[in-house]
Design a protein around this motif. Structure first.
Motif, PDB file in Angstrom:
ATOM      1  N   GLY A 273       0.802  -1.215   0.000  1.00  0.00           N
ATOM      2  CA  GLY A 273       0.000   0.000   0.000  1.00  0.00           C
ATOM      3  C   GLY A 273       0.835   1.266   0.000  1.00  0.00           C
ATOM      4  N   SER A 274       1.992   1.221   0.667  1.00  0.00           N
ATOM      5  CA  SER A 274       2.844   2.412   0.716  1.00  0.00           C
ATOM      6  C   SER A 274       3.401   2.752  -0.666  1.00  0.00           C
ATOM      7  N   LYS A 275       3.659   1.741  -1.478  1.00  0.00           N
ATOM      8  CA  LYS A 275       4.144   2.008  -2.841  1.00  0.00           C
ATOM      9  C   LYS A 275       3.041   2.614  -3.700  1.00  0.00           C
ATOM     10  N   LEU A 276       1.817   2.175  -3.483  1.00  0.00           N
ATOM     11  CA  LEU A 276       0.695   2.775  -4.191  1.00  0.00           C
ATOM     12  C   LEU A 276       0.528   4.233  -3.765  1.00  0.00           C
ATOM     13  N   THR A 277       0.648   4.509  -2.481  1.00  0.00           N
ATOM     14  CA  THR A 277       0.520   5.868  -1.983  1.00  0.00           C
ATOM     15  C   THR A 277       1.545   6.785  -2.647  1.00  0.00           C
ATOM     16  N   LYS A 278       2.810   6.325  -2.765  1.00  0.00           N
ATOM     17  CA  LYS A 278       3.843   7.113  -3.447  1.00  0.00           C
ATOM     18  C   LYS A 278       3.476   7.312  -4.912  1.00  0.00           C
ATOM     19  N   HIS A 279       2.982   6.248  -5.554  1.00  0.00           N
ATOM     20  CA  HIS A 279       2.618   6.316  -6.973  1.00  0.00           C
ATOM     21  C   HIS A 279       1.498   7.338  -7.202  1.00  0.00           C
ATOM     22  N   ILE A 280       0.515   7.360  -6.328  1.00  0.00           N
ATOM     23  CA  ILE A 280      -0.625   8.262  -6.494  1.00  0.00           C
ATOM     24  C   ILE A 280      -0.161   9.708  -6.568  1.00  0.00           C
ATOM     25  N   ARG A 281       0.941  10.010  -5.898  1.00  0.00           N
ATOM     26  CA  ARG A 281       1.475  11.380  -5.938  1.00  0.00           C
ATOM     27  C   ARG A 281       1.885  11.786  -7.349  1.00  0.00           C
ATOM     28  N   SER A 282       2.188  10.808  -8.218  1.00  0.00           N
ATOM     29  CA  SER A 282       2.528  11.148  -9.603  1.00  0.00           C
ATOM     30  C   SER A 282       1.305  11.687 -10.345  1.00  0.00           C
ATOM     31  N   HIS A 283       0.118  11.314  -9.893  1.00  0.00           N
ATOM     32  CA  HIS A 283      -1.116  11.821 -10.495  1.00  0.00           C
ATOM     33  C   HIS A 283      -1.559  13.131  -9.855  1.00  0.00           C
ATOM     34  N   THR A 284      -1.369  13.247  -8.541  1.00  0.00           N
ATOM     35  CA  THR A 284      -1.891  14.419  -7.818  1.00  0.00           C
ATOM     36  C   THR A 284      -0.897  15.578  -7.768  1.00  0.00           C
ATOM     37  N   GLY A 285       0.399  15.260  -7.942  1.00  0.00           N
ATOM     38  CA  GLY A 285       1.421  16.295  -7.822  1.00  0.00           C
ATOM     39  C   GLY A 285       1.751  16.652  -6.387  1.00  0.00           C
ATOM     40  N   ASP A 286       1.242  15.881  -5.442  1.00  0.00           N
ATOM     41  CA  ASP A 286       1.486  16.122  -4.020  1.00  0.00           C
ATOM     42  C   ASP A 286       2.967  15.952  -3.703  1.00  0.00           C
ATOM     43  N   LYS A 287       3.541  16.928  -3.027  1.00  0.00           N
ATOM     44  CA  LYS A 287       4.949  16.887  -2.622  1.00  0.00           C
ATOM     45  C   LYS A 287       5.040  17.258  -1.140  1.00  0.00           C
ATOM     46  N   PRO A 288       4.780  16.287  -0.259  1.00  0.00           N
ATOM     47  CA  PRO A 288       4.697  16.595   1.169  1.00  0.00           C
ATOM     48  C   PRO A 288       6.029  16.729   1.902  1.00  0.00           C
ATOM     49  N   TYR A 289       7.138  16.448   1.233  1.00  0.00           N
ATOM     50  CA  TYR A 289       8.455  16.497   1.889  1.00  0.00           C
ATOM     51  C   TYR A 289       9.205  17.745   1.417  1.00  0.00           C
ATOM     52  N   THR A 290       9.448  18.681   2.341  1.00  0.00           N
ATOM     53  CA  THR A 290      10.053  19.962   1.999  1.00  0.00           C
ATOM     54  C   THR A 290      11.411  20.118   2.666  1.00  0.00           C
ATOM     55  N   CYS A 291      12.385  20.570   1.897  1.00  0.00           N
ATOM     56  CA  CYS A 291      13.722  20.834   2.412  1.00  0.00           C
ATOM     57  C   CYS A 291      13.657  22.061   3.316  1.00  0.00           C
ATOM     58  N   ASP A 292      14.097  21.907   4.556  1.00  0.00           N
ATOM     59  CA  ASP A 292      14.055  23.029   5.499  1.00  0.00           C
ATOM     60  C   ASP A 292      15.171  24.043   5.250  1.00  0.00           C
ATOM     61  N   ILE A 293      16.062  23.736   4.316  1.00  0.00           N
ATOM     62  CA  ILE A 293      17.165  24.654   4.012  1.00  0.00           C
ATOM     63  C   ILE A 293      16.817  25.567   2.832  1.00  0.00           C
ATOM     64  N   CYS A 294      16.304  24.976   1.735  1.00  0.00           N
ATOM     65  CA  CYS A 294      16.025  25.783   0.540  1.00  0.00           C
ATOM     66  C   CYS A 294      14.551  25.861   0.161  1.00  0.00           C
ATOM     67  N   GLY A 295      13.709  25.042   0.789  1.00  0.00           N
ATOM     68  CA  GLY A 295      12.279  25.101   0.512  1.00  0.00           C
ATOM     69  C   GLY A 295      11.793  24.242  -0.640  1.00  0.00           C
ATOM     70  N   LYS A 296      12.684  23.546  -1.331  1.00  0.00           N
ATOM     71  CA  LYS A 296      12.277  22.695  -2.442  1.00  0.00           C
ATOM     72  C   LYS A 296      11.472  21.511  -1.891  1.00  0.00           C
ATOM     73  N   SER A 297      10.420  21.104  -2.611  1.00  0.00           N
ATOM     74  CA  SER A 297       9.540  20.025  -2.160  1.00  0.00           C
ATOM     75  C   SER A 297       9.678  18.783  -3.022  1.00  0.00           C
ATOM     76  N   PHE A 298       9.399  17.632  -2.394  1.00  0.00           N
ATOM     77  CA  PHE A 298       9.554  16.342  -3.053  1.00  0.00           C
ATOM     78  C   PHE A 298       8.379  15.431  -2.726  1.00  0.00           C
TER      79      PHE A 298
END
Length: 112
Positions: free
Chosen positions: A38-63
């Motif tokens: 299920g966790s792999k599906l959750t990561k995959h779904i982000r390719s459709h939604t564009g969700d990037k919940p992980y943000t670099c606290d140094i430069c602000g870039k999201s992943f």
């Protein structure tokens, strides 16, 4: 939002995952791609939604993937956790170390 769907009747008794059976019961309701976890599906779904919940606290870039953020942060910190056991050179990415090791193999081959 796409739904994570799946069933639990194929869980491995040891690790509670599906990888040992080859079953892929978690299906993306957008494109139909199937996953064993299920966790792999959750990561995959982000390719459709564009969700990037992980943000670099140094430069602000999201992943979209936490592991990619961890690798990205090495740009800022200079961390190089992958060290060649032959010559001691360190690398920030495991793939770069793997490429480097081929240099030693090629040198050994030439010297024979």
């Amino acid at each position: 939002m796409p739904k994570v769907t799946g069933k639990s009747s194929y869980d491995c008794d040891i690790c509670k995952k599906y990888i040992h059976t080859g079953e892929k019961p978690f299906c993306c309701d957008v494109c139909g791609k199937a996953f064993s976890e299920g966790s792999k599906l959750t990561k995959h779904i982000r390719s459709h939604t564009g969700d990037k919940p992980y943000t670099c606290d140094i430069c602000g870039k999201s992943f979209s993937d936490g592991a990619v953020l961890t690798k990205h942060k090495r740009i800022h910190t200079g961390e190089k956790p992958y060290q060649c056991d032959i010559c001691g050179i360190s690398f920030s990415r495991s793939g770069d170390l793997a490429k480097h090791r081929r240099v030693h193999i090629e040198i050994d081959t030439i010297m024979l």
